[in-house]
Design a protein around this motif. Structure first.
Motif, PDB file in Angstrom:
ATOM      1  N   SER A  90      33.835  26.609 -11.891  1.00  0.00           N
ATOM      2  CA  SER A  90      32.757  26.621 -12.873  1.00  0.00           C
ATOM      3  C   SER A  90      32.768  25.395 -13.773  1.00  0.00           C
ATOM      4  O   SER A  90      31.724  24.794 -14.033  1.00  0.00           O
ATOM      5  CB  SER A  90      32.838  27.883 -13.726  1.00  0.00           C
ATOM      6  OG  SER A  90      34.076  27.933 -14.417  1.00  0.00           O
ATOM      7  N   LEU A 131      25.307  27.551 -17.949  1.00  0.00           N
ATOM      8  CA  LEU A 131      26.291  27.862 -16.911  1.00  0.00           C
ATOM      9  C   LEU A 131      27.487  28.587 -17.515  1.00  0.00           C
ATOM     10  O   LEU A 131      28.012  29.539 -16.927  1.00  0.00           O
ATOM     11  CB  LEU A 131      26.743  26.576 -16.223  1.00  0.00           C
ATOM     12  CG  LEU A 131      27.870  26.716 -15.194  1.00  0.00           C
ATOM     13  CD1 LEU A 131      27.432  27.592 -14.022  1.00  0.00           C
ATOM     14  CD2 LEU A 131      28.324  25.338 -14.700  1.00  0.00           C
ATOM     15  N   ALA A 149      26.726  32.195 -17.976  1.00  0.00           N
ATOM     16  CA  ALA A 149      26.755  32.881 -16.684  1.00  0.00           C
ATOM     17  C   ALA A 149      28.179  33.135 -16.211  1.00  0.00           C
ATOM     18  O   ALA A 149      28.509  34.218 -15.703  1.00  0.00           O
ATOM     19  CB  ALA A 149      25.991  32.052 -15.644  1.00  0.00           C
ATOM     20  N   VAL A 150      29.035  32.138 -16.372  1.00  0.00           N
ATOM     21  CA  VAL A 150      30.422  32.270 -15.938  1.00  0.00           C
ATOM     22  C   VAL A 150      31.127  33.392 -16.693  1.00  0.00           C
ATOM     23  O   VAL A 150      31.928  34.138 -16.122  1.00  0.00           O
ATOM     24  CB  VAL A 150      31.161  30.931 -16.120  1.00  0.00           C
ATOM     25  CG1 VAL A 150      32.664  31.108 -15.920  1.00  0.00           C
ATOM     26  CG2 VAL A 150      30.622  29.903 -15.146  1.00  0.00           C
ATOM     27  N   THR A 165      30.709  23.882 -21.100  1.00  0.00           N
ATOM     28  CA  THR A 165      30.676  25.078 -20.259  1.00  0.00           C
ATOM     29  C   THR A 165      31.775  26.048 -20.674  1.00  0.00           C
ATOM     30  O   THR A 165      31.557  27.254 -20.796  1.00  0.00           O
ATOM     31  CB  THR A 165      30.851  24.689 -18.776  1.00  0.00           C
ATOM     32  OG1 THR A 165      29.839  23.746 -18.417  1.00  0.00           O
ATOM     33  CG2 THR A 165      30.747  25.909 -17.880  1.00  0.00           C
ATOM     34  N   TYR A 180      26.972  24.147  -6.706  1.00  0.00           N
ATOM     35  CA  TYR A 180      26.695  25.400  -7.414  1.00  0.00           C
ATOM     36  C   TYR A 180      25.648  26.260  -6.703  1.00  0.00           C
ATOM     37  O   TYR A 180      25.358  27.368  -7.171  1.00  0.00           O
ATOM     38  CB  TYR A 180      26.236  25.098  -8.840  1.00  0.00           C
ATOM     39  CG  TYR A 180      27.341  24.573  -9.722  1.00  0.00           C
ATOM     40  CD1 TYR A 180      28.295  25.423 -10.267  1.00  0.00           C
ATOM     41  CD2 TYR A 180      27.449  23.212  -9.995  1.00  0.00           C
ATOM     42  CE1 TYR A 180      29.312  24.940 -11.068  1.00  0.00           C
ATOM     43  CE2 TYR A 180      28.468  22.717 -10.796  1.00  0.00           C
ATOM     44  CZ  TYR A 180      29.394  23.582 -11.324  1.00  0.00           C
ATOM     45  OH  TYR A 180      30.411  23.101 -12.120  1.00  0.00           O
ATOM     46  N   GLY A 226      23.878  25.909 -12.775  1.00  0.00           N
ATOM     47  CA  GLY A 226      24.875  24.985 -12.236  1.00  0.00           C
ATOM     48  C   GLY A 226      24.284  23.852 -11.435  1.00  0.00           C
ATOM     49  O   GLY A 226      24.732  22.706 -11.541  1.00  0.00           O
ATOM     50  N   THR A 261      31.271  29.797 -22.313  1.00  0.00           N
ATOM     51  CA  THR A 261      31.929  30.923 -21.646  1.00  0.00           C
ATOM     52  C   THR A 261      32.799  31.677 -22.637  1.00  0.00           C
ATOM     53  O   THR A 261      32.796  32.916 -22.685  1.00  0.00           O
ATOM     54  CB  THR A 261      32.782  30.435 -20.469  1.00  0.00           C
ATOM     55  OG1 THR A 261      31.960  29.724 -19.543  1.00  0.00           O
ATOM     56  CG2 THR A 261      33.445  31.607 -19.755  1.00  0.00           C
ATOM     57  N   SER A 307      24.623  37.501 -13.587  1.00  0.00           N
ATOM     58  CA  SER A 307      25.378  36.301 -13.949  1.00  0.00           C
ATOM     59  C   SER A 307      25.531  35.361 -12.756  1.00  0.00           C
ATOM     60  O   SER A 307      25.489  34.132 -12.917  1.00  0.00           O
ATOM     61  CB  SER A 307      26.755  36.696 -14.486  1.00  0.00           C
ATOM     62  OG  SER A 307      26.632  37.480 -15.654  1.00  0.00           O
ATOM     63  N   LEU A 308      25.703  35.904 -11.568  1.00  0.00           N
ATOM     64  CA  LEU A 308      25.778  35.058 -10.377  1.00  0.00           C
ATOM     65  C   LEU A 308      24.467  34.305 -10.159  1.00  0.00           C
ATOM     66  O   LEU A 308      24.465  33.114  -9.805  1.00  0.00           O
ATOM     67  CB  LEU A 308      26.113  35.905  -9.149  1.00  0.00           C
ATOM     68  CG  LEU A 308      27.570  36.327  -8.972  1.00  0.00           C
ATOM     69  CD1 LEU A 308      27.698  37.345  -7.838  1.00  0.00           C
ATOM     70  CD2 LEU A 308      28.461  35.115  -8.704  1.00  0.00           C
ATOM     71  N   THR A 328      24.259  31.500 -12.562  1.00  0.00           N
ATOM     72  CA  THR A 328      25.197  30.450 -12.176  1.00  0.00           C
ATOM     73  C   THR A 328      24.560  29.480 -11.193  1.00  0.00           C
ATOM     74  O   THR A 328      24.693  28.252 -11.314  1.00  0.00           O
ATOM     75  CB  THR A 328      26.460  31.063 -11.549  1.00  0.00           C
ATOM     76  OG1 THR A 328      27.127  31.877 -12.516  1.00  0.00           O
ATOM     77  CG2 THR A 328      27.414  29.985 -11.056  1.00  0.00           C
TER      78      THR A 328
END
Length: 393
Positions: A2, A90, A93-94, A36, A151, A71, A40, A63-64, A67
């Motif tokens: 990530s 991102l 999302a991570v 990022t 990504y 990303g 996170t 979230s995927l 990403t």
């Protein structure tokens, strides 16, 4: 993957935007990685609450998807500031992916089996980095924008997750209270507010503070590699982006192999013993990196770092999960995830004065000495801190 997937491209990105006379380009390029981590870290506690209250599966799938979008955005964006914004998204999302995935694993498994699976999780994280970093490096040698295309890979996981991931069934200690307005849902259990306060009182706050502070320091030290490592390899060994990616990938690949042995090592010396051991081994690797003057020497040092690093994630996840009641596990792991990425964000800020004043070689040396101290302290306190020896388990 990530935060560090674009690491091999950082020198090329800095060169590109420096040619466009972008103000503060050196700092902004470093922030492409650390912003990022910051987002996170900030979003992880909220992700833990969402995982506990709304469910792990929807958090994971949403979230995927984010990403993939955030990303890969850097491949088409022209402003460094807008790319920074996409990297911030991102990070959000991570947070959801890490918290949801880790909490699901601790829901599905218990005891020794949980430790084994968390070791597998750590291995997969490292193997993924080991696969994608050389790809990123090769793409960066073609053009730095192509690096962001890695990504797109999680789009496959969105589809697989939709069909294969199940939400754990909720449990209820007292079904007769289902219609009581005082009932509060936390985690995958339902209980009254007073019961929640009683359970919260059982949380070993001092132990969690120790875990989180230790992980914060560990991430400040570890993140020297993806942020400073590419520039160190370029300066000392004139390494290409592909060579940088291969060197960093070697660290993660050996980490993946070692992570598979976490449960066996943990049974021998306890989870806190594993944390102490990981610091000791990493200190040796950082010392080699600091003393080496060639690409092969630095790469060997990074491999030694990888041996210790492989124990880090499963050890801290297990230590945290074993220290709190089951119904608060999602939140505790959310806070741990927050600490991990806040430490990564703090790393370039904390280490910049050392780098400016003494250079990268001495900074890696200072990191080695710090980890030796952490290993000795934790080794001495192992029996007191290990959850297997505590009634809080």
């Amino acid at each position: 993957m990530s935060t560090s997937a674009i690491a091999p491209a950082l020198p090329a990105i800095r060169t590109h935007f420096a040619a466009l006379n972008t103000p503060n380009v050196a700092l902004l390029v470093e922030l492409l990685v650390s912003i990022t981590a910051l987002c996170t870290g900030l979003a992880s506690p909220l992700a833990g609450i969402i995982a506990d209250r709304l469910g792990r599966r929807p958090l994971l799938l949403g979230s995927l998807g984010l990403t993939v979008i955030a990303g890969s955005a850097g491949a088409v964006l022209n402003s460094l500031w807008v790319i920074l914004f996409s990297r911030a998204l991102l990070g959000v999302a991570v947070a959801g992916v890490v918290v949801a995935a880790t909490t699901l694993l601790t829901d599905y498994f218990a005891g020794d089996r949980r430790e084994t699976v968390l070791g597998w999780q750590g291995a997969i994280v490292f193997f993924a980095g080991g696969v994608f970093l050389p790809i990123s490096g090769a793409l960066a040698d073609i053009g730095w924008r192509f690096t962001f295309l890695v990504y797109l890979a999680p789009s496959v996981l969105v589809v697989l997750g939709f069909f294969l991931v199940d939400e754990p069934a909720p449990t209820n200690h007292n079904p007769s209270k289902k219609n009581d307005e005082s009932v509060t849902e936390v985690g995958i259990e339902v209980f009254t507010a007073s019961e929640f306060r009683e359970r919260l009182a059982q949380v070993p706050l001092a132990k969690l503070a120790t875990i989180f502070a230790t992980m914060f320091l560990a991430q400040i030290i570890y993140f020297l590699l993806p942020v400073r490592g590419p520039f160190y390899l370029r300066t000392v060994a004139a390494a290409s982006a592909t060579s940088i990616g291969v060197a960093l990938a070697g660290t993660l690949l050996i980490s993946g192999v070692v992570a598979l042995e976490f449960d066996r090592v943990s049974r021998q010396i306890g989870v806190v013993g594993v944390v102490a051991l990981h610091f000791g081994v990493m200190s040796v690797g950082y010392a080699i990196v600091a003393l080496a003057g060639t690409y092969s020497g630095i790469a060997f040092g990074l491999t030694v770092v990888g041996v210790g690093l492989g124990l880090q994630l499963p050890a801290f996840n297990t230590w945290t999960a074993a220290s709190v009641p089951d119904e608060l596990r999602g939140r505790a792991l959310g806070w741990l995830t927050s600490v991990i990425f806040l430490g990564q964000f703090a790393s370039p800020l904390v280490t910049r004065p050392l780098v400016v004043q003494f250079g990268l070689r001495w900074t890696f040396g200072a990191a080695s000495v710090t980890m030796i101290g952490l290993a000795l302290v934790l080794g001495g306190l192992r029996l007191r801190l290990d959850p297997s020896a505590s009634s809080d388990r």
